[in-house]
Design a protein around this motif. Structure first.
Motif, mmCIF file in Angstrom:
data_model
loop_
_atom_site.group_PDB
_atom_site.id
_atom_site.type_symbol
_atom_site.label_atom_id
_atom_site.label_comp_id
_atom_site.label_asym_id
_atom_site.label_seq_id
_atom_site.Cartn_x
_atom_site.Cartn_y
_atom_site.Cartn_z
ATOM 1 N N LEU A 81 0.838 -1.195 0.000
ATOM 2 C CA LEU A 81 0.000 0.000 0.000
ATOM 3 C C LEU A 81 0.875 1.249 0.000
ATOM 4 O O LEU A 81 1.597 1.515 0.962
ATOM 5 C CB LEU A 81 -0.937 -0.010 1.203
ATOM 6 N N ARG A 82 0.809 1.958 -1.083
ATOM 7 C CA ARG A 82 1.541 3.223 -1.224
ATOM 8 C C ARG A 82 0.508 4.325 -1.045
ATOM 9 O O ARG A 82 -0.215 4.680 -1.983
ATOM 10 C CB ARG A 82 2.228 3.297 -2.590
ATOM 11 N N GLY A 83 0.428 4.834 0.165
ATOM 12 C CA GLY A 83 -0.709 5.674 0.510
ATOM 13 C C GLY A 83 -0.373 7.112 0.811
ATOM 14 O O GLY A 83 0.774 7.482 1.069
ATOM 15 N N THR A 84 -1.410 7.917 0.781
ATOM 16 C CA THR A 84 -1.346 9.286 1.270
ATOM 17 C C THR A 84 -2.544 9.520 2.159
ATOM 18 O O THR A 84 -3.537 8.788 2.089
ATOM 19 C CB THR A 84 -1.341 10.303 0.121
ATOM 20 N N LEU A 85 -2.466 10.543 2.992
ATOM 21 C CA LEU A 85 -3.616 10.955 3.781
ATOM 22 C C LEU A 85 -4.468 11.927 2.985
ATOM 23 O O LEU A 85 -3.974 12.614 2.091
ATOM 24 C CB LEU A 85 -3.170 11.616 5.081
ATOM 25 N N ASN A 138 -1.542 4.033 -4.517
ATOM 26 C CA ASN A 138 -2.706 3.177 -4.725
ATOM 27 C C ASN A 138 -3.643 3.167 -3.524
ATOM 28 O O ASN A 138 -4.555 2.338 -3.462
ATOM 29 C CB ASN A 138 -2.270 1.741 -5.041
ATOM 30 N N HIS A 139 -3.454 4.117 -2.584
ATOM 31 C CA HIS A 139 -4.151 4.014 -1.300
ATOM 32 C C HIS A 139 -4.341 5.406 -0.712
ATOM 33 O O HIS A 139 -3.467 6.268 -0.838
ATOM 34 C CB HIS A 139 -3.313 3.139 -0.367
ATOM 35 N N PHE A 184 3.111 2.084 3.277
ATOM 36 C CA PHE A 184 3.336 3.346 3.979
ATOM 37 C C PHE A 184 2.167 4.272 3.703
ATOM 38 O O PHE A 184 1.418 4.112 2.731
ATOM 39 C CB PHE A 184 4.645 4.004 3.532
ATOM 40 N N GLN A 185 2.027 5.260 4.571
ATOM 41 C CA GLN A 185 1.048 6.333 4.389
ATOM 42 C C GLN A 185 1.776 7.661 4.532
ATOM 43 O O GLN A 185 2.313 7.972 5.599
ATOM 44 C CB GLN A 185 -0.091 6.211 5.407
ATOM 45 N N LEU A 186 1.822 8.423 3.448
ATOM 46 C CA LEU A 186 2.473 9.733 3.455
ATOM 47 C C LEU A 186 1.622 10.736 4.228
ATOM 48 O O LEU A 186 0.400 10.659 4.247
ATOM 49 C CB LEU A 186 2.633 10.253 2.030
ATOM 50 N N LEU A 187 2.319 11.695 4.826
ATOM 51 C CA LEU A 187 1.635 12.896 5.288
ATOM 52 C C LEU A 187 2.378 14.090 4.686
ATOM 53 O O LEU A 187 3.201 14.690 5.335
ATOM 54 C CB LEU A 187 1.613 12.985 6.812
#
Length: 970
Positions: A368-372, A403-404, A635-638
């Motif tokens: 999961l390559r994420g962002t908030l 993708n997230h 990960f989840q970016l901020l």
């Protein structure tokens, strides 16, 4: 939980009797219902503010509200409420420390911005109008005679916050409020509604009705603002007295089928309906629904009945995932003597499971390559409810290789799920909380909020996972009960509060965290407030080997690294022109004034571009560390876009509008953030000419299929793009996963030019990635000082010598340099005000590589990894700032200029040259003297600097006096 009695159905193909569970009672549909006769209530309403809470006691629902307003919309965007000033009582907390960093509320620098006429608030977007309290909305409605025997529902999509409804003088539902944040408010008007003209009155209260957290993005000023109104669909919907209330679809990939649960509502418990239920399937790529896969006639009298059907999808159904977001449709028709009811929804054949430390979608591991997304919508202050707006968001998510999306402490409207379904984006909504749950009242509210979210949006295949909220404590008993209840809906995976290590429960399916202790971290920065010692950007020399294997191993469950990167770039004050709606960005106007005062306005384009270039490098490094970690869940970016709250955190490579800032494109970002990313492990970024360069090559591949018969290829290019080395690695097949070794390369560096910058490029099929590294001479002959006087203190005697014509290199002791600015290698983490000065006050630097002072020192226009050795111990000099008694000329440009925090905009320098009388002075606030037998970068810069000062090129033009010079030291 609402449990429904089921009807035993016989002779009905594919139907079965089961104990069904329904989450909530307000099912939504992705496709309009043909049975519903709808009256839109969009348009002009009567209106009145109620700041003193007089409306309930004064029975305003019996009076005529004459002020005009339009719904859907907010009252603030239509000019109601007060113009904010220093006395405004925000719904949010300020979140600003008031000691180390200049305090907006008390510091003289901000005095003019606290005045009413020039009021600017820098710590979140400033609404043009502000109002917290009750507001009343009223509209006359005409009910047709044909609705006499209909079930009539009022639909209010996306209210903020609590709503109460009256028809004439009768309160609907006899309860005080509907208080869902993540789902629509629906009122059954049937008992109170008659044909003809009626007056509908709506009271909306946007105060803190439940303590979901002052900074929760579901309600806070920090991002979406404390708006009041209804911003989505507002309509009356008439249906037969017996109707299809809800459809829930549960895919089963093992059986190539889907379980369909249809909720039939019969609120009047009518008998002898002679009803027939018909279910049809629409497949991807087809036009319309196929012939029914199930039908049956029956009669029922229960208030609600769940009918369960199995829909067989064939031997090879289309699966839904990020690469192939193919959607099926289910249509249910109920034909009875009460009328015809129809409801349709779409769904995807998608399953999500966890095993060990990984998450699997349709049986394949995903990363999961994420962002908030924190409810950041700078034109309106509230989330859009139309599909096109959300398609822009989801397409940018995919454009930048993600993708997230995690919706931090809020749940988006239906349109967000629809857009994600179409684009193939995995979503994590949350139950609207950023506050601890300790008592029954809040626990009950949170449970109901979650049930409504699951019921309303559960069919969407993009709805992959769910959390209670952010950084919150929940009593274990409450948490376990809540998670067990959620897990009865097997379409998603669940966790408690994100980033709460002490509260991890056995009921968790996955973890969102920054690590499991100091030695098991999963991101570069650890600890709060951020400090240089807690950041791996500053505490260890640059390399590309770091990964988070300890953190993953200790987690036991799939772990997503929480809110990573958070590195800022400099804003352009001209972005204020984009704020054409309900808000202004106060920090932009303040920065514009400060830049003008410092003589730096013309440098803004360079500040934006160069701070952005360095920001991207820091994104790349931290993302790749996650990709290098075997069996990490993601990960989840901020954040991938700017966060304008909590002090204004300009952490995105996109602005707050999801637009590119101009220094990196999606195509460039996808080189290191995409389903397939080649990776290189280098022990260091700086090498010596007598060493052998070594790198091991691997790949993170989470594409749709394994890669067959690929031949990885490695190149080394010089700074002009010329190839100096090439090597093909062994041809191989690449399975889905990461930590997959592809081979290694080595190269003796004695034949390469030094000092110089090089770039390692790795290509695997169509996928390419690259990394900068530097080669410095193993031996470097010391440059004689000749007639250069090198001093650490500019004494009176040395000043007189300088003024008389000497050449002086002044390297002031760091302890003497005024301002106590922290290290200037890594960029600002989050922002300065919210972190009380934080890890850094700078955003890269500006320099001219073609200047002769850098003739024998390889450098870019801004910070890169070879500067670490110099900048982690450097202390910038302040040449000009607010309140300076002496300052350097406004037109002066240092040789190396750190880009300062946009909140204070000081003119800074690390290297500066000036004339003093007949003399020439160079000032360097980096250590270019200590331990040079091991600090090869510092040794090289010193050599280049002395060569320059020994040449005729050293001829500074700007004249300074002693008082100005000594202003840089205490």
């Amino acid at each position: 939980m609402t449990f429904h009695r089921l009807v035993l159905l016989t002779g009905f193909a594919n139907f079965a009797l089961c104990g069904g569970v329904l989450f909530g009672s307000c099912g939504g549909s992705a496709v309009p219902d043909s049975d519903r006769q709808t009256i839109s209530l969009a348009g002009e309403w009567g209106f009145k503010l109620d700041p003193q809470d007089e409306g309930l006691e004064g029975r305003w629902f019996t009076t005529t509200l004459s002020d005009p307003i339009r719904l859907p919309g907010s009252l603030q965007e239509q000019g109601y409420g007060k113009v904010p000033d220093r006395e405004t009582r925000w719904l949010a907390t300020s979140g600003v420390k008031r000691n180390r960093f200049p305090d907006y509320f008390t510091h003289e620098m901000y005095e003019r911005y606290r005045e009413a006429k020039t009021f600017r608030f820098p710590y979140w977007l400033q609404p043009k109008r502000h109002y917290v309290g009750a507001a009343w909305y009223q509209k006359s409605i005409d009910i047709p005679d044909s609705w006499k025997d209909k079930q009539v529902t009022l639909n209010l999509e996306r209210c903020h916050w609590g709503t109460t409804v009256w028809i004439g003088d009768k309160q609907v539902f006899r309860r005080s409020t509907h208080d869902a944040l993540g789902t629509a408010h629906r009122y059954d008007l049937t008992p109170d509604l008659k044909p003809g003209r009626q007056v509908l009155t709506l009271r909306v209260d946007n105060r803190m009705l439940i303590n979901v957290g002052l900074n929760a993005h579901s309600i806070s000023d920090q991002t979406q603002s404390a708006w009041n109104g209804v911003v989505g669909d507002i309509s009356l919907q008439a249906r037969p007295r017996v109707y299809i209330q809800e459809i829930q679809v549960f895919p089963n990939l093992a059986k190539n089928s889907a379980r369909v649960e249809v909720v039939i509502a019969n609120p009047r418990q009518l008998k002898a309906l002679d009803a027939e239920l018909i279910l049809s399937l629409e497949s991807p790529g087809t036009d319309g629904f196929a012939k029914p896969f199930a039908k049956k006639s029956y009669s029922g009298t229960e208030l609600e009945t769940i009918v369960v059907a199995e829909c067989r999808m064939g031997s090879s159904p289309f699966l839904w995932d990020e690469f192939n977001p193919r959607l099926y449709g289910i249509k249910a028709e109920l034909r009875s003597s009460a009328g015809q009811s129809q409801l349709a929804t779409h769904f995807g054949m998608r399953e999500v499971r966890t095993k060990g430390s990984q998450i699997y979608v349709n049986g394949k591991p995903v990363f999961l390559r994420g962002t908030l997304e924190s409810c950041i919508f700078p034109l309106t202050g509230y989330p859009p409810t139309d599909l096109d707006s959300w398609l822009k968001v989801m397409r940018q998510v995919k454009n930048f290789g993600l993708n997230h999306v995690r919706f931090h402490s809020w749940c988006p409207p239906e349109a967000a799920f629809l857009a994600a379904d179409r684009e193939g984006v995995y979503l994590q909504p949350e139950a609207s909380l950023w506050a601890s749950i300790n008592g029954k009242h809040k626990a009950d509210w949170a449970g109901e909020e979650a049930r409504k979210i699951l019921s309303s949006y559960g069919n969407h295949p993009s709805f992959l996972m769910m959390s209670i909220g952010n950084e919150m404590h929940v009593k274990k008993g409450i948490l376990d009960r809540m998670l067990r209840e959620w897990k009865q809906d097997s379409r998603h995976i669940y966790t408690g509060g994100c980033n709460r290590s002490p509260d991890i429960s056995d009921e968790y399916d996955f973890i969102v965290n920054r690590g499991r202790g100091k030695n098991a971290r999963v991101r570069y920065q650890s600890g709060w407030p951020p400090r240089p010692k807690n950041s791996l950007f500053t505490s260890m020399a640059p390399q590309t080997t770091l990964d988070w294997r300890r953190g993953v191993e200790s987690a036991r469950l799939p772990i997503l690294s929480h809110e990573i990167v958070q590195r800022c770039s400099y804003p352009d004050p001209l972005w204020q022109n984009k704020y054409s709606g309900s808000f202004i960005a106060g920090y932009l106007d303040i920065a514009k004034d400060q830049l003008r005062a410092r003589g730096m306005t013309e440098q803004v384009p360079s500040f934006v571009e160069l701070s952005g270039r360095w920001q991207v490098q820091q994104f790349k490094e931290e993302i790749e560390a996650a990709l290098r970690t075997r069996k990490m869940a993601g990960f989840q970016l901020l954040d991938i876009h700017d966060f304008p709250g909590q002090g204004a955190a300009l952490v995105g490579v996109l602005d707050a509008f999801w637009d590119e800032k101009g220094y990196v494109t999606g195509e460039q970002f996808r080189q290191f953030c995409s389903p397939t990313v080649p990776l290189a492990r280098m022990q260091k970024r700086v090498w010596l000419s007598n060493e052998t360069f070594q790198a091991s090559i691997e790949i993170a591949h989470f594409g749709p299929e394994r890669l067959k018969g690929v031949t990885p290829h490695c190149l080394i290019l010089d700074s002009n793009g010329h190839q100096v080395f090439s090597q093909a690695l062994a041809t191989c097949d690449i399975e889905i996963g990461n930590g997959i070794g592809l081979g290694s390369l080595s190269l003796g560096l004695d034949g390469l030019k030094a000092p110089a910058k090089y770039r390692l490029v790795t290509r695997v099929g169509e996928h390419e990635n690259s990394w900068d590294f530097w080669v410095y001479p193993a031996k470097l002959q010391a440059v004689p000082a000749k007639d250069i006087v090198i001093v650490t203190e500019l004494s009176d005697a040395r000043y007189e010598e300088l003024e008389a014509g000497a050449k002086v290199l002044w390297v002031p002791a760091h302890s003497r340099i005024r301002g106590n600015i922290p290290q200037c290698f890594s960029s600002i983490y989050w922002n300065g005000p919210y972190t009380n000065g934080g890890e850094s006050n700078t955003l890269g630097m500006v320099l001219d590589p073609s200047h002769p002072v850098f003739r024998s020192f390889p450098t870019d226009k801004t910070t890169n990894w070879q500067w670490w050795e110099l900048l982690v111990t450097a202390r910038p000099m302040i040449l000009d700032e607010w309140g300076s008694k002496v300052s350097w000329p406004k037109s002066y440009k240092p040789l190396i200029q750190p880009i300062d925090d946009w909140n204070v905009n000081r003119k800074l320098a690390l290297l500066a040259e000036v004339a003093v009388g007949d003399g020439k002075l160079m000032i360097c606030s980096m250590d270019i003297s200590g331990n040079l037998n091991k600090r090869f970068v510092a040794r090289q810069l010193r050599s280049s600097l002395l060569n320059y000062m020994n040449s005729s090129n050293f001829n500074p033009k700007t004249q300074l006096r002693k008082k100005t010079l000594l202003g840089i030291v205490d």
